[in-house]
Structure formats: C-alpha cells, structure tokens
Design a protein around this motif. Structure first.
Motif, PDB file in Angstrom:
ATOM      1  N   PRO A   1      50.864  47.868  46.747  1.00 47.68           N
ATOM      2  CA  PRO A   1      49.898  47.149  47.581  1.00 47.68           C
ATOM      3  C   PRO A   1      50.381  47.025  49.020  1.00 47.68           C
ATOM      4  N   ALA A   2      49.446  47.122  49.964  1.00 48.27           N
ATOM      5  CA  ALA A   2      49.750  46.953  51.393  1.00 48.27           C
ATOM      6  C   ALA A   2      48.520  46.393  52.085  1.00 48.27           C
ATOM      7  N   TRP A   3      48.623  45.157  52.584  1.00 44.29           N
ATOM      8  CA  TRP A   3      47.500  44.515  53.259  1.00 44.29           C
ATOM      9  C   TRP A   3      47.188  45.190  54.582  1.00 44.29           C
ATOM     10  N   ARG A   4      45.913  45.492  54.791  1.00 48.38           N
ATOM     11  CA  ARG A   4      45.501  46.017  56.091  1.00 48.38           C
ATOM     12  C   ARG A   4      45.632  44.904  57.130  1.00 48.38           C
ATOM     13  N   PRO A   5      46.223  45.154  58.293  1.00 47.75           N
ATOM     14  CA  PRO A   5      46.432  44.102  59.290  1.00 47.75           C
ATOM     15  C   PRO A   5      45.136  43.372  59.648  1.00 47.75           C
ATOM     16  N   ASN A   6      45.236  42.039  59.680  1.00 53.75           N
ATOM     17  CA  ASN A   6      44.109  41.179  60.064  1.00 53.75           C
ATOM     18  C   ASN A   6      42.867  41.459  59.234  1.00 53.75           C
ATOM     19  N   SER A   7      43.092  41.683  57.949  1.00 50.67           N
ATOM     20  CA  SER A   7      41.989  42.009  57.047  1.00 50.67           C
ATOM     21  C   SER A   7      42.308  41.450  55.667  1.00 50.67           C
ATOM     22  N   GLN A   8      41.280  41.323  54.845  1.00 48.50           N
ATOM     23  CA  GLN A   8      41.470  40.924  53.449  1.00 48.50           C
ATOM     24  C   GLN A   8      41.585  42.141  52.526  1.00 48.50           C
ATOM     25  N   ASP A   9      41.449  43.340  53.089  1.00 53.42           N
ATOM     26  CA  ASP A   9      41.510  44.561  52.293  1.00 53.42           C
ATOM     27  C   ASP A   9      42.951  45.035  52.129  1.00 53.42           C
ATOM     28  N   LEU A  10      43.208  45.812  51.093  1.00 61.29           N
ATOM     29  CA  LEU A  10      44.528  46.348  50.822  1.00 61.29           C
ATOM     30  C   LEU A  10      44.438  47.838  50.514  1.00 61.29           C
ATOM     31  N   ALA A  11      45.475  48.560  50.893  1.00 65.00           N
ATOM     32  CA  ALA A  11      45.672  49.923  50.401  1.00 65.00           C
ATOM     33  C   ALA A  11      46.530  49.833  49.149  1.00 65.00           C
ATOM     34  N   VAL A  12      46.148  50.523  48.094  1.00 66.48           N
ATOM     35  CA  VAL A  12      46.891  50.500  46.831  1.00 66.48           C
ATOM     36  C   VAL A  12      46.887  51.900  46.224  1.00 66.48           C
ATOM     37  N   THR A  13      47.844  52.153  45.367  1.00 63.92           N
ATOM     38  CA  THR A  13      47.857  53.402  44.602  1.00 63.92           C
ATOM     39  C   THR A  13      47.298  53.128  43.219  1.00 63.92           C
ATOM     40  N   LEU A  14      46.269  53.888  42.846  1.00 65.28           N
ATOM     41  CA  LEU A  14      45.644  53.790  41.529  1.00 65.28           C
ATOM     42  C   LEU A  14      45.585  55.173  40.899  1.00 65.28           C
ATOM     43  N   SER A  15      45.728  55.222  39.577  1.00 71.61           N
ATOM     44  CA  SER A  15      45.578  56.499  38.865  1.00 71.61           C
ATOM     45  C   SER A  15      44.403  56.441  37.899  1.00 71.61           C
ATOM     46  N   LYS A  16      43.440  55.571  38.187  1.00 72.20           N
ATOM     47  CA  LYS A  16      42.314  55.375  37.270  1.00 72.20           C
ATOM     48  C   LYS A  16      41.459  56.634  37.093  1.00 72.20           C
ATOM     49  N   ASP A  17      41.530  57.521  38.095  1.00 69.96           N
ATOM     50  CA  ASP A  17      40.753  58.761  37.999  1.00 69.96           C
ATOM     51  C   ASP A  17      41.622  59.948  37.607  1.00 69.96           C
ATOM     52  N   GLY A  18      42.853  59.672  37.199  1.00 69.57           N
ATOM     53  CA  GLY A  18      43.743  60.731  36.733  1.00 69.57           C
ATOM     54  C   GLY A  18      44.969  60.902  37.599  1.00 69.57           C
ATOM     55  N   ASN A  19      44.783  61.150  38.890  1.00 64.52           N
ATOM     56  CA  ASN A  19      45.910  61.381  39.792  1.00 64.52           C
ATOM     57  C   ASN A  19      46.239  60.112  40.565  1.00 64.52           C
ATOM     58  N   PRO A  20      47.541  59.826  40.800  1.00 66.43           N
ATOM     59  CA  PRO A  20      47.891  58.666  41.629  1.00 66.43           C
ATOM     60  C   PRO A  20      47.486  58.892  43.084  1.00 66.43           C
ATOM     61  N   ASP A  21      46.392  58.284  43.502  1.00 67.38           N
ATOM     62  CA  ASP A  21      45.890  58.409  44.857  1.00 67.38           C
ATOM     63  C   ASP A  21      45.832  57.038  45.514  1.00 67.38           C
ATOM     64  N   ILE A  22      45.630  57.028  46.831  1.00 67.24           N
ATOM     65  CA  ILE A  22      45.624  55.781  47.582  1.00 67.24           C
ATOM     66  C   ILE A  22      44.182  55.383  47.874  1.00 67.24           C
ATOM     67  N   TYR A  23      43.857  54.134  47.529  1.00 61.71           N
ATOM     68  CA  TYR A  23      42.514  53.591  47.679  1.00 61.71           C
ATOM     69  C   TYR A  23      42.540  52.382  48.607  1.00 61.71           C
ATOM     70  N   LEU A  24      41.405  52.101  49.200  1.00 61.63           N
ATOM     71  CA  LEU A  24      41.191  50.854  49.920  1.00 61.63           C
ATOM     72  C   LEU A  24      40.395  49.939  49.006  1.00 61.63           C
ATOM     73  N   VAL A  25      40.946  48.750  48.727  1.00 58.96           N
ATOM     74  CA  VAL A  25      40.266  47.807  47.845  1.00 58.96           C
ATOM     75  C   VAL A  25      40.030  46.500  48.599  1.00 58.96           C
ATOM     76  N   SER A  26      39.037  45.745  48.152  1.00 58.89           N
ATOM     77  CA  SER A  26      38.708  44.464  48.762  1.00 58.89           C
ATOM     78  C   SER A  26      39.602  43.371  48.188  1.00 58.89           C
ATOM     79  N   SER A  27      39.411  42.147  48.673  1.00 61.91           N
ATOM     80  CA  SER A  27      40.206  41.015  48.186  1.00 61.91           C
ATOM     81  C   SER A  27      39.907  40.682  46.736  1.00 61.91           C
ATOM     82  N   THR A  28      38.826  41.243  46.181  1.00 61.28           N
ATOM     83  CA  THR A  28      38.516  41.047  44.761  1.00 61.28           C
ATOM     84  C   THR A  28      39.030  42.194  43.907  1.00 61.28           C
ATOM     85  N   GLY A  29      39.586  43.212  44.544  1.00 61.62           N
ATOM     86  CA  GLY A  29      40.075  44.370  43.809  1.00 61.62           C
ATOM     87  C   GLY A  29      39.045  45.472  43.658  1.00 61.62           C
TER      88      GLY A  29
END
Length: 444
Positions: free
Chosen positions: A259-287
């Motif tokens: 997890p990495a919080w976007r500066p001055n934002s409630q969004d985060l960059a995270v690594t997810l493999s839900k679609d098969g490959n470990p890729d980086i997604y932007l997620v909201s404060s609710t996930g």
C-alpha cells in the motif's frame, strides 16, 4: 484498550509564543539570509547549549536532559556541532538568559557561533519552558519561544524548538517531531511499531499475532496502512493512530500488498493479483478499485508516489530481474530508470521530488542508492556494511532511514543525504525492518 495508544506530541493545550526579534517583524523577512547547507564547502556550525536554568527546585534533572536532547537533535540534522559543555566558563545556572545578560565575547573565545539559552519552571504537572537562540558573532537574538504544557511533553517542546532553529537558519523546518513506523520481529510473528525520529519511545501499533508488514503513512499522519496475514493470506488493513480502530481495506482473492497513499488524497496504490498477475491498482479509501495503473506479464510491486501525485515509481520484473520504473499517470508513459546491477528494489521518492532512493544489489550486498527520477546521477550511499534495504526519506529530505544488518540482526539506521552521519536507531532485540518515515505530524 487493545490497539490504542498515544502519539507523543505537544498537546493542544501547549501554548507557543514568539517572544521577540531583534528587528521589527516587518523588516525581518526582507533581511533574512538563509544558510546554504548544500554547498560542498559547508562545515557544521558550532553551537553552545548549556544546561537549562531551573526556575523552581522541582525536577532539576531536566536541566541536563533538555540541553542534551536539543544538542542531539541539532547534531542529527547534520548542520550543527554541539560544543562540549565541559569547556564552558560559567556554571549553567548562572549564565544569563537575555541578550543584555549574555557575554558574547566569552562564547566567541570558545569557538561558538550560536548559543541556546533555556529556562523552565515546573508547577505541579505543568511545565513552562523558555528558549532563545543567539547569534554569537552578531551579538543578537535570532528567535525566542515559550512553550507551556504537561511536564511529560518536555521532549516534544525541545523537538519543536529544534525545528524552529532550522527554520530560522535554513528556511525549512527539521524532522524532529516526526516518527518512524517499522516491522518488529517477535518470535514467529511480526508487528508494526513506532519510534520517535531519534529512536526513542518505541510504541507497539498492531497486535495481530501474525505477520504485519509494509507500513505506509497517510498524508496527514493519522493512519497507517499495512499488510497482515491475520486472516490467512495477505490483506491490507488500515489502523487509525488516534482512535486505535482498524478496518480491512483490500481482501481480494490472491495477493493484497504494497500500500502507498497518494499524496493529499484518500486513494492508495496497491499491488493486487485478483486478476491473475500481480499488478498495481489505484483504490479508494473503501478499497474499491478505481483503475489499474501498471499492467504487464511480470510482477509489479512497491509503488512510491512523487510528491505531487502525478507519477509513480515502482518495481517490475518485466526484464527478468527487478528494476525500478517511473510511470507518468497523465501520459501513461513508463520509463525504466535503473540499469546498474540486476536487482534493484524498494523505491522511495524524496519529499522534494528531486531524488528516488532504492536498494540495489552490489558486490553481493544490498546497498542504498539515490537516483534522479530521469535515471541520471546515481549515487551509492552505503558500501557493503551488511545488507541495507528499504530506504525511506525524512519529510525535509535531509535524511534517509533504512534497515541494515551491519551489526548482526536487522535494525533501523539513519544517514544524511550525503551518506555521512550514519547512526543506529533501534536496539530492541529480534530484528527491525521495513521502516517508513512519517510526514510532519504537527500539533493535533
């Protein structure tokens, strides 16, 4: 209460008062000339910090503790060199507090360019502390402050004044009121802890009785995101540092990490493999997934935002071995920036946006490097003293904390941006790793 703790700070009841400047405030800003510490010829500034003067007989031991803490703070900054108090010519309790009382010529003979005089008064559980910084060469006071609050906040008051000193002389506050989150190995478990910037006051944050990894601070310093295995596989949780409340952010099938919080934002960059490959997604404060940022047929992890939130450094194995890349979110362009060595990880973007620190394998050891965001001017800061990994910047960009095995088990160390001033922060038993420096926490 489980999971709840206090962040040491100057409380809301603390009063900060500007005492006086030698010149009228209207002229002070126009005449300000900051010390440029970036010049190669810069030498540490000699400063005298006698024991503080106690104005009541209560807690006289604070006289030495406050002076030493301030001296340590200023030494850690890499800007000052505190003079040995054993060479001072007067008893600290007899040295004057005001400009008219200071014998500047005596301090000049000792080699001091600056002088701090402090005094304090304890009444019950309350503390009033007065501190002044003098320019010994010019025979004048630079700043003066008064702090009031609970006696246990004395260390936070000292840190605050150290910040004021750096602001007055360099134009930028220091990082003395910040904290560092890290992972503490406890037997088979790993938990998240916090320490003050100088390694003092360790506080346990998580009690998952599992593996807690990769702490990441929110921009306002009120929350930590981290990865926990307490529910089986790796999931991302958020803990509120003020209330102690925790909640699940990302629990998708597969990996949820980095997890990495976007500066001055409630969004985060995270690594997810839900679609098969470990890729980086932007997620909201609710996930909830906002969009995919980095996609390839390789492993993509360890996102780190530029200070303005428009670019992302990350690690990808698309060329076979992990290397650091930079993504421009506006254009979608990706650029590989590390080419020296075949194993480069853990990028950390500097607070001013001018450098990216990372850990690279060199000579069989992991070392700390910095590089410009365009891939130029690679500098090696550590040189094979154990394995040195997971660099993280102080919010003023002057220091880097990292984990190192140079004295055995992994512990948290810090060095100045120029590679000097290496010192150990943690010595807690077990091992400490994956440090993450907080933003400036301020008064809350």
């Amino acid at each position: 209460m489980k999971g709840r703790y206090a962040i040491p700070r100057v409380t809301m009841s603390t009063i900060l008062v500007l005492l006086a400047f030698l010149y009228p405030v209207a002229h002070a800003h126009a005449q300000t000339v900051y010390i440029d510490i970036t010049q190669p010829s810069f030498e540490r500034l000699p400063i005298a910090i006698p024991d503080f003067k106690y104005l009541t007989p209560a807690q006289t031991e604070l006289a030495a503790q406050t002076a030493k803490t301030l001296a340590d703070d200023l030494d850690y900054s890499g800007i000052f060199r505190a003079l040995d108090p054993r060479g001072f010519l007067q008893n600290s309790q007899e040295i004057g507090l005001t400009q008219s009382d200071i014998q500047f010529s005596e301090w000049r003979r000792l080699g001091a360019e600056f002088l701090v005089r402090g005094a304090y008064q304890v009444q019950g559980s309350s503390l009033k502390m007065e501190m002044r910084l003098f320019d010994v060469v010019a025979d004048r006071m630079i700043i003066g402050k008064v702090y009031e609050g609970p006696t246990q906040d004395w260390r936070a008051m000292i840190h605050r004044f150290a910040d004021e000193i750096l602001l007055a002389l360099t134009g930028e506050r220091g990082a003395f009121g910040t904290r560092i989150a890290f992972v503490q190995a406890q037997g088979e478990n790993k938990e998240i802890y916090l320490i003050d910037f100088d390694g003092s006051n360790p506080v346990q944050v998580t009690r998952d009785d599992s593996l807690a990894l990769g702490p990441a601070w929110s921009s306002d310093g009120s929350r930590l995101a981290y990865v926990s295995y307490k529910e089986g596989g790796p999931k991302i949780f958020i803990t509120n540092l003020l209330s102690g409340a925790q909640h699940l952010l990302c629990g998708y099938p597969g990996l949820n990490m980095s997890p990495a919080w976007r500066p001055n934002s409630q969004d985060l960059a995270v690594t997810l493999s839900k679609d098969g490959n470990p890729d980086i997604y932007l997620v909201s404060s609710t996930g909830a997934v906002i969009r995919k940022l980095v996609q390839s047929y390789s492993i993509n992890v360890s996102p780190s935002w530029s200070p303005d939130g428009t670019k992302l450094a990350y690690v990808s194995s698309e060329t076979g071995k992990p290397q650091v890349y930079v993504l421009d979110l506006g254009s979608g362009n990706r650029q590989r920036i590390t080419f020296s060595g075949d194993y480069n990880t853990s990028p950390a973007w500097s607070p001013k946006g001018d450098w990216i620190a990372y850990s690279g394998l060199s000579g069989g050891r992991h070392n700390i490097f910095v590089i410009r965001p365009d891939g130029s001017q690679v500098r090696q800061l550590t040189h094979g003293e154990g394995d040195n990994e997971s660099p993280t910047w102080s919010p003023d960009g002057r220091m880097l904390a990292f984990s190192s095995t140079r004295q055995g088990n992994s512990s948290i160390w810090v060095l100045l941006m120029n590679g000097t001033g290496v010192r150990r922060l943690t010595n807690l038993g077990g091992s400490q790793e994956m440090p993450e420096w907080s933003p400036r926490l301020g008064t809350r």
